[in-house]
Scaffold this active site. Structure first.
Site, mmCIF file in Angstrom:
data_model
loop_
_atom_site.group_PDB
_atom_site.id
_atom_site.type_symbol
_atom_site.label_atom_id
_atom_site.label_comp_id
_atom_site.label_asym_id
_atom_site.label_seq_id
_atom_site.Cartn_x
_atom_site.Cartn_y
_atom_site.Cartn_z
ATOM 1 N N ASP A 125 0.869 -1.168 0.000
ATOM 2 C CA ASP A 125 0.000 0.000 0.000
ATOM 3 C C ASP A 125 0.908 1.221 0.000
ATOM 4 O O ASP A 125 1.515 1.561 1.017
ATOM 5 C CB ASP A 125 -0.898 -0.033 1.240
ATOM 6 C CG ASP A 125 -1.679 1.253 1.450
ATOM 7 O OD1 ASP A 125 -1.566 2.175 0.616
ATOM 8 O OD2 ASP A 125 -2.396 1.350 2.457
ATOM 9 N N GLN A 169 0.940 6.567 1.202
ATOM 10 C CA GLN A 169 1.731 7.584 1.891
ATOM 11 C C GLN A 169 3.167 7.645 1.371
ATOM 12 O O GLN A 169 3.913 8.555 1.748
ATOM 13 C CB GLN A 169 1.740 7.312 3.399
ATOM 14 C CG GLN A 169 0.381 7.304 4.051
ATOM 15 C CD GLN A 169 -0.326 8.645 3.971
ATOM 16 O OE1 GLN A 169 0.300 9.696 3.809
ATOM 17 N NE2 GLN A 169 -1.643 8.629 4.057
ATOM 18 N N LYS A 210 -3.523 11.908 -2.677
ATOM 19 C CA LYS A 210 -2.443 12.083 -1.695
ATOM 20 C C LYS A 210 -1.145 12.482 -2.387
ATOM 21 O O LYS A 210 -0.157 12.816 -1.721
ATOM 22 C CB LYS A 210 -2.258 10.807 -0.880
ATOM 23 C CG LYS A 210 -3.490 10.427 -0.047
ATOM 24 C CD LYS A 210 -3.261 9.162 0.730
ATOM 25 C CE LYS A 210 -4.532 8.616 1.342
ATOM 26 N NZ LYS A 210 -5.059 9.430 2.441
#
Length: 386
Positions: free
Chosen positions: A181, A184, A207
């Site tokens: 994932d 971030q 993001k």
């Protein structure tokens, strides 16, 4: 950014640079048309722009081919796609999935749905003392039954950066696939999926200073080619008849319906923007702000800090006797925006023995002045609550 505001919630969603806003406006205003369908020039031009964005994504993350990059609504949809198209077809009762304690709900719930449906088990990797994924524990607990490992490349709560290549080596030595994932990570550190040696990688555009509603699933070509689609409709087909339908090769197989065309153009602009600054420079900038914020928070005896010292752009903390929502509300009165809550990571909160944290997260637009405003806000919180 509105003047006078310290926006410290980039981990939730990033503010958009003007070049991204301009690309979206242009896409809807002067160049808009459908893709992959029209024979007229405007549609052909938009198709070229759409596929150029896929090529840009591939270069950005080090993919071997643009065809390994599937456009999805975001990382959540990307993980669900792997769960429904790879896990459901490749796993069997008795197999196991390995996650970690700090995963976002989007990297937990889809695998629970698979587990319930397929009779698959889930195991959880513990954390180190500074709230990072414990890869020594992973190496000790992984077994041949584990067919998939799914981990956050960077934690959305602690900012801990995973040694992703080591995680891949551990997984592959035991015959498991690795999904990362990267929500971030992609806006903060350089990502090369081939060097990381993962099998799937997902991230969301919003993001990465891009628009909402667009994201990317990267997968190894041989894995994508063996996966059936989980949505049917236009654009994902080869030939349709009432007797039988055959599907297009990846990535089209997984992109049913009219796509988020302008979102893709905005994502292209966002990647150009980030690359223009340089991920090394971004990471250094955010790391300096994190260090400054952590030092400021250490000045208050009532503050507990979470996560490693060397985190990627994120600081989570708690103040004794003060609910994080109250911290966020008081900071907001001083025009400082942070996140307060469980951050879609309730199992991590349970492991930490707290209901929630306050979280400050930084982006390219933040400055030392924002950290100073943040520190003044925390000082006001401690004054109000004694």
């Amino acid at each position: 950014m509105p003047a006078g505001w310290a926006y410290l919630d980039t981990a939730a969603t990033a503010q958009k640079p003007q070049v991204v806003i301009d690309a979206i406006t242009r896409g809807y205003d002067t160049t808009y048309a459908t893709v992959h369908r029209g024979v007229y020039q405007r549609s052909a031009d938009m198709t070229l722009a759409y596929e150029a964005a896929r090529e840009r994504v591939a270069r950005f993350i080090g993919a071997a081919s643009p065809n390994e990059c599937v456009f999805v609504r975001g990382a959540t949809e990307g993980i669900n796609l792997v769960a429904q198209c790879w896990a459901v077809t490749q796993l069997k009762a008795g197999d196991r999935i390995l996650l970690s304690l700090l995963e976002h709900h989007s990297n937990i719930v889809p695998w629970q749905m698979v587990a319930e449906r397929m009779g698959v088990g889930i195991d959880v990797i513990p954390l180190t003392a500074d709230h990072a994924i414990d890869l020594d524990a992973m190496a000790a607990m992984i077994r041949p039954e584990h067919k998939l490992v799914a981990l956050a490349h960077v934690s959305n709560v602690t900012g801990a950066v995973l040694d992703a290549r080591r995680a891949a080596d551990i997984a592959h030595r035991n015959g498991a696939r690795l999904l990362l994932d990267g929500c971030q990570a992609v806006a903060r550190i350089a990502v090369d999926v081939q060097a990381l040696d993962c099998d799937f990688y997902v991230f969301s555009g919003h993001k990465l200073y891009g628009p909402t509603g667009i994201g990317v699933l990267w997968g190894r070509a041989e894995l994508l080619e063996a996966m059936p689609p989980y949505q049917g409709g236009g654009a994902m087909i080869d030939k349709v008849s009432f007797e039988r339908t055959t599907y297009a090769p990846p990535p089209a197989r997984f992109e049913a319906g009219t796509p988020h065309i302008v979102g893709v153009l905005g994502l292209h602009a966002a990647i150009d923007y980030v690359d223009g600054i340089g991920l090394g420079a971004i990471h250094a900038h955010e790391t300096a702000l994190v260090h400054a914020a952590r030092e400021a928070l250490r000045g208050f005896n009532s503050v507990t800090l979470y996560g490693p010292e060397e985190s990627a752009g994120i600081v989570s903390f708690a103040i004794e006797g003060v609910h994080p929502h109250d911290i966020g509300t008081i900071l907001d009165e001083g025009h400082v925006a942070i996140r307060a809550g469980h951050h879609c990571a309730q199992p991590l909160m349970d492991a930490l023995g707290i209901p929630a944290t306050a979280r400050a997260s930084f982006g390219v637009y933040n400055s030392p002045g924002d950290v100073e405003a943040f520190a003044r806000g925390i000082e006001r919180v401690t004054r109000i609550f004694g």
